[in-house]
Design an enzyme around this catalytic site. Structure first.
Site, PDB file in Angstrom:
ATOM      1  CG  ASN A 104      -0.714   8.544   3.407  1.00  0.00           C
ATOM      2  OD1 ASN A 104      -1.102   7.490   2.921  1.00  0.00           O
ATOM      3  ND2 ASN A 104      -0.094   9.475   2.685  1.00  0.00           N
ATOM      4  NE  ARG A 150      -3.843   1.892   2.621  1.00  0.00           N
ATOM      5  CZ  ARG A 150      -3.834   2.670   3.705  1.00  0.00           C
ATOM      6  NH1 ARG A 150      -2.922   2.475   4.646  1.00  0.00           N
ATOM      7  NH2 ARG A 150      -4.705   3.641   3.835  1.00  0.00           N
ATOM      8  CG  HIS A 202      -8.178  -3.836  -1.059  1.00  0.00           C
ATOM      9  ND1 HIS A 202      -9.208  -2.915  -1.171  1.00  0.00           N
ATOM     10  CD2 HIS A 202      -7.053  -3.099  -0.838  1.00  0.00           C
ATOM     11  CE1 HIS A 202      -8.708  -1.683  -1.025  1.00  0.00           C
ATOM     12  NE2 HIS A 202      -7.415  -1.775  -0.831  1.00  0.00           N
ATOM     13  CG  HIS A 231      -1.446   5.288  -0.038  1.00  0.00           C
ATOM     14  ND1 HIS A 231      -2.117   5.808   1.037  1.00  0.00           N
ATOM     15  CD2 HIS A 231      -2.290   4.384  -0.598  1.00  0.00           C
ATOM     16  CE1 HIS A 231      -3.317   5.246   1.137  1.00  0.00           C
ATOM     17  NE2 HIS A 231      -3.436   4.369   0.149  1.00  0.00           N
TER      18      HIS A 231
END
Length: 331
Positions: free
Chosen positions: A98, A66, A197, A70
């Site tokens: 975040n 992740r 996910h 990001h």
């Protein structure tokens, strides 16, 4: 075996011998052999530290994956997410996507410390993150791919970019797709990358509205399986328990596989941003079905989409720098 299949398939698609390299905006190239001479042990160092971290805490694999995502969605894959606030820099760690959520920074720090001993001022934090994302996928049972390398690190961060560019759990399908398209990624990339996910957790705050007030009318989301919803309500009450964690894929939460997509078919996607892939768009619905029935195809596309995502606006050549400490720019 899967890695072998991916390479063979890429060759079958008629891609060049440098099919895994890419020309970047700045004119330099990213290619997997970038550190073969300057730091031959680079990939081994990343793999070893990530393996140790994931063995200690399985959830870390999803966190590192992740982190790369990001990072890339804000100013490109340039390790800007790793910078702490200082001087003129306002850290992206403070953004809504975040704050109290992005993690794994100490693992990147540890990799960087070992790397600086082995080959000082050579391997960028941005490349470390790209490798850590791949290794996290492999360690949890997912596909492998050759990571194009040669990124350099940003000398600044973008709090606004972090707040605006990263898809949110409650975004509409169209908003999420638009955010992907702005990065040069399409609907196939969106569905395949959402498959990450299959590992990891989400907090109660990120899906509470689906349980109690999906459309502002005090009603739960009718696209959510009701028995699953009642299970979720036990630990995600109307108020309180904001930080309580839930598996994104309750079937095989620490194994990288295609059960995430099978869950969507059963209306058991945890986040709104997961379930809309099946309920709000015909093309993405078909892709969800395809990946639910064919894990090999999902793995193949996931690897291709990760390479594509890793190529978002990297700094190359003399742009940016090689940070000695991933949390701050060089003096």
């Amino acid at each position: 075996m899967v890695h072998y299949i991916i390479v063979i398939t890429l060759l079958a698609l008629g891609l060049s011998p440098h099919c895994l390299s890419s020309k970047t905006v700045g004119g330099g190239y990213l290619y997997p052999q970038f550190y073969d001479h300057s730091c031959p042990k680079a990939q081994e160092i990343v793999r070893n530290v990530v393996a140790k971290a994931v063995a200690k805490e399985p959830r870390m694999a999803a966190s590192l994956l992740r982190l790369h995502f990001h990072d890339c969605f804000v100013k490109g894959c340039d390790a800007s997410i790793l910078l702490d606030s200082s001087g003129s820099i306002i850290s992206e760690k403070r953004s809504n996507p975040n704050r109290n959520s992005a993690r794994g920074f100490e693992v990147i720090d540890e990799i960087k410390a070992v790397m600086e001993k082995e080959c000082p001022h050579t391997v960028s934090c941005a490349d470390i993150m790209a490798l850590a994302a791949r290794d996290s996928t492999v360690l949890t049972g997912g596909p492998s791919w050759e990571v194009p390398l040669g990124r350099r690190d940003a000398r600044g961060a973008s709090l606004s970019g972090s707040n605006n560019n990263i898809p949110a759990p409650n975004n509409t399908f169209q908003t999420i797709l638009t955010k992907f398209k702005l990065q040069g990624l399409g609907i196939v990339d969106l569905v395949a990358l959402s498959g990450s996910h299959t590992i990891g957790n989400a907090r109660c705050t990120s899906f509470r509205q689906r349980l109690y007030n999906q459309s502002g009318n005090g009603q739960p989301d009718n696209t959510l399986d009701q028995s699953y919803a009642s299970q979720l309500r036990r630990n995600c009450p109307r108020s309180g328990g904001d930080q309580n964690l839930f598996f994104l894929d309750f079937v095989s939460p620490i194994k990288f596989d295609n059960s995430y997509f099978k869950n969507l078919l059963a209306n058991k996607g945890l986040l709104n941003s997961d379930q809309v892939l099946f309920t709000k768009n015909g093309e993405s619905r078909e892709l969800v079905k395809t990946y639910a029935y064919n894990q090999e195809l999902f793995f193949l596309q996931f690897a291709k989409s990760m390479i594509k995502m890793g190529n978002i606006s990297p700094l190359t050549g003399y742009r940016g720098e090689i940070r000695q400490n991933c949390r701050k720019i060089n003096a």
